[in-house]
Design an enzyme around this catalytic site. Sequence first.
Site, PDB file in Angstrom:
ATOM      1  N   GLY A  53       0.827  -1.206   0.000  1.00  0.00           N
ATOM      2  CA  GLY A  53       0.000   0.000   0.000  1.00  0.00           C
ATOM      3  C   GLY A  53       0.855   1.245   0.000  1.00  0.00           C
ATOM      4  N   ALA A  54       1.968   1.196  -0.725  1.00  0.00           N
ATOM      5  CA  ALA A  54       2.993   2.242  -0.651  1.00  0.00           C
ATOM      6  C   ALA A  54       2.507   3.593  -1.160  1.00  0.00           C
ATOM      7  CB  ALA A  54       4.228   1.807  -1.440  1.00  0.00           C
ATOM      8  N   ARG A  87      -0.268  -1.109  -6.309  1.00  0.00           N
ATOM      9  CA  ARG A  87      -0.858  -1.543  -7.584  1.00  0.00           C
ATOM     10  C   ARG A  87      -0.632  -0.525  -8.695  1.00  0.00           C
ATOM     11  NH1 ARG A  87      -6.750  -3.003  -5.294  1.00  0.00           N
ATOM     12  NH2 ARG A  87      -6.298  -1.011  -4.261  1.00  0.00           N
ATOM     13  N   LEU A 235      -1.017   2.494  21.182  1.00  0.00           N
ATOM     14  CA  LEU A 235      -0.077   1.821  22.075  1.00  0.00           C
ATOM     15  C   LEU A 235       1.342   2.358  21.917  1.00  0.00           C
ATOM     16  CD1 LEU A 235      -1.334  -1.866  21.790  1.00  0.00           C
ATOM     17  CD2 LEU A 235      -1.627  -0.295  23.712  1.00  0.00           C
ATOM     18  N   GLY A 236       1.577   3.129  20.865  1.00  0.00           N
ATOM     19  CA  GLY A 236       2.906   3.703  20.648  1.00  0.00           C
ATOM     20  C   GLY A 236       3.066   5.114  21.161  1.00  0.00           C
ATOM     21  N   HIS A 295      -8.765   1.953  20.040  1.00  0.00           N
ATOM     22  CA  HIS A 295      -7.779   2.855  20.653  1.00  0.00           C
ATOM     23  C   HIS A 295      -8.069   3.111  22.133  1.00  0.00           C
ATOM     24  CE1 HIS A 295      -6.403   3.338  16.678  1.00  0.00           C
ATOM     25  NE2 HIS A 295      -7.181   4.332  16.308  1.00  0.00           N
ATOM     26  N   LYS A 397      -8.492  17.010  22.182  1.00  0.00           N
ATOM     27  CA  LYS A 397      -7.833  16.585  23.415  1.00  0.00           C
ATOM     28  C   LYS A 397      -7.951  15.082  23.542  1.00  0.00           C
ATOM     29  CE  LYS A 397      -9.955  17.293  27.352  1.00  0.00           C
ATOM     30  NZ  LYS A 397     -10.510  17.981  28.553  1.00  0.00           N
ATOM     31  N   ARG A 401      -8.218  10.428  32.799  1.00  0.00           N
ATOM     32  CA  ARG A 401      -8.413  11.206  34.033  1.00  0.00           C
ATOM     33  C   ARG A 401      -8.919  10.255  35.121  1.00  0.00           C
ATOM     34  NH1 ARG A 401      -9.056  16.854  34.988  1.00  0.00           N
ATOM     35  NH2 ARG A 401      -8.590  17.103  32.780  1.00  0.00           N
ATOM     36  N   ARG A 427      -2.253  13.213  29.968  1.00  0.00           N
ATOM     37  CA  ARG A 427      -2.709  13.843  28.734  1.00  0.00           C
ATOM     38  C   ARG A 427      -1.839  13.390  27.569  1.00  0.00           C
ATOM     39  NH1 ARG A 427      -2.797  19.568  29.832  1.00  0.00           N
ATOM     40  NH2 ARG A 427      -0.662  19.666  29.056  1.00  0.00           N
TER      41      ARG A 427
END
Length: 783
Positions: A53-54, A87, A235-236, A295, A397, A401, A427
């Site tokens: 999918g470049a 493609r 997660l990163g 997420h 944001k 919390r 945050r």
Amino acid sequence: MTMELRRSMTCNDSSLENKMVIEQEELRAPTAAEMGFDKEPFRLGSLAIVVLGATGDLAKKETFPALLDLLAHEYLPPQVVIFGVGRTKQDTGTFREWLQPWLVKSFAGQMKRCKEAMPNFLKRLTYFSANYDSQEDFARLALTLEAEETQMFLEASGKAEVPSEANRVFYFAIPPFAFLAAASSIKATCLSSSGFNRLIIEKPFGHDLSSAKSLAKDLGALYEEKHLLRMDHFLGYEICQNILSVRFGNAFLEPLMNNQHVAAVRITLKEDFGTEGRGGYFTHYGIIRDVIQNHLLQMLTLVAMEKPCNVGGDVRDAKVAVLKAMMDIDPEEVVLGQFTSGNGKPGYLEDDSIAEKDREKAKHCATFAQLVIRIDNDRWWGVPFIVRAGKGLEESKCEVRIQFKERHRDPRLFPEACPPRNELVMRVSPHEAIYLKFNMKTPGLSTSVTTTELDLSYNHRYEEVYRPLAYTRLILAGVRGEHESFVRDDELIRAWELFSPLLEKIEDGKKEVLKYPFGSRGPAAPMPFSASGMDPSRRKALLIGVNYFGTRAELRGCINDVHNLYRLLTETYGWPGHCIKTLTDDGRGNGGMPTRQNIGQHMSWLSDGAQPGDVLFFSFSGHGAQKEDPHGYEEDGMNETILPVDFERAPCLTDDEISDIIVKRLPEGVRLTGVMDCCHSGTGLDLPFTWDMRRGMWREEVNPFHSMGDVLMFSGCEDDDTSSDAAGMYAAPGGAMTTAFCDVLRRNPRPIYPQLLQLLHQHLNRGGFSQRPVLSSTQQWLV
């Protein structure tokens, strides 16, 4: 694929946050040797990274800039080769020319090292045109890979021997419908036989439970789980990576992370922009699929999970354990919304990318959702995890919390009001920060309490430290084989098990989607959460514990009833402490010492200004007395419970008077629940039977309040076997009825009345108590 959070971190953002990072000539970045992975397999043999999918949006904005960043900081070895597969028919030179401007304006492209490394990066970047379902095309790719891998290894090492191991990473920046075709083609022709092979796969991982199971099964038939790395880029993020360190690395904090100390956890992702041409895609996904089911749920598991060593050796074992403990999501605790035009911005239905055939479906598509997730384990029972996400809101944001419980107000220290809740805030964006909100005396001569912050802002504390973006971090983790940074198959399936039933109800039109103007805070309707405390102005509680002439044990039990109910309302149902009045005759109540006059005054406070939709709670726990009529009993079942019983200090207050002060004044639509736990007294307000003193038995009668669907009152008339020093739910003595009530509602937060009745009977029977509260309504018990 969403760009919500990442967009605020690109060089196009003129915010202080980005200026502080981008303008650094040289950020402090540890070397691979300092990080301890300079001798890992991916750096010793040849390495090829293949981006499928470049030519797509994700690859040009995220994947290739992340690879540039890794190469510039020498985290990828010098022998690495990078292939873009798409493609589109074009040669490598054309592809490099097309990609370079995207690299230049990316976040990584602004850093000095990346600018210097860009020619080297483009030099080792090769484009290959292929159809994902063509094994012939991928067989040709395999030959090209082998030649490029060998040549680059020999050039980088200066050796004459070919590498003993060839390692390959395939990054899927392609739509989900192409996953299986590409995975099959790679399996058949393109895998290395001497080194490792890894597939990094982008979300979405299915559309619902059925499709997720099917995808997991089909991919599992081709590859072992160790070869598959399902990426959730949240997660990163730096803050998400830090959650476990903050939780388990601070000895003072971990003991507070439970239902004894935490009132609620709020996880929020707000965006001040709309779908912006992605409405066609978004109509088929909605906000829950787009960000909440993946997420934000990942963030929640990090906040709520046990220490990995307690449930297994892997972080993902702990995440799966907490996912399995999550209860079904109650549709009544879900609010959905869709933005309309406002502040000069078009509404969601005005997005031209929504196809005409999808217009009806789009009307039910939520761009805002707020829901409550509850966890059925000892640590988190009763704590609402309130997850909120929306587009077209007043700000952008993302944060976690953690709200700690309010302390009980001591009027000697805090005469004005109870200090606000403490909060630990993490945050994610904008301006990464972790801070603790705590209370202190206002500086100077004032004695009032103010809230301030212990603040760790990354842009101030770590201004010159290299902090890679999420894709940079996760691609490196994938190349290294760090599986804990990715989503496992059982984790994925359990997430869909939680959300698919809710999504089915929404898409069947069984859940209203409220409208809200672009740039607002979301839907204007009241949030119907039974446990979130979202609208404290619409709920009040009065809790009374009094026993002027009882024994010490009985006195302690009545007061503990107040404390147990207070904890039920604040811990299990999330009520703020300032909307609860307590009167106890040991002086610890925030309404003063109970007298006949102030009990009446506080009951008036409870009902004053009540409007439809308000929720009221009333409790009296005390040592009562029976007031006889001329016949020795009350014909109408009223006028029995007398509060309190010290006739000199607090003369009689009967249940008729309670009715006059509270019940009869309430308009229709105000929910009132009362718990009466009066030793040695009648039970007038609540039960359709009463104690016949003259005959020494219970007798049936009609209670007029049972015809009022908004009112529920019930109690226990205790005898010597059920006195108020019975063991309570918090290891504190209390009345049997109050103890049963608290314990049942703590474990079953949303029963309807008949279920509540049955559960109370079971609880009391187990304790050997004979009280039989009778309820007749089929409404849910809501607070």
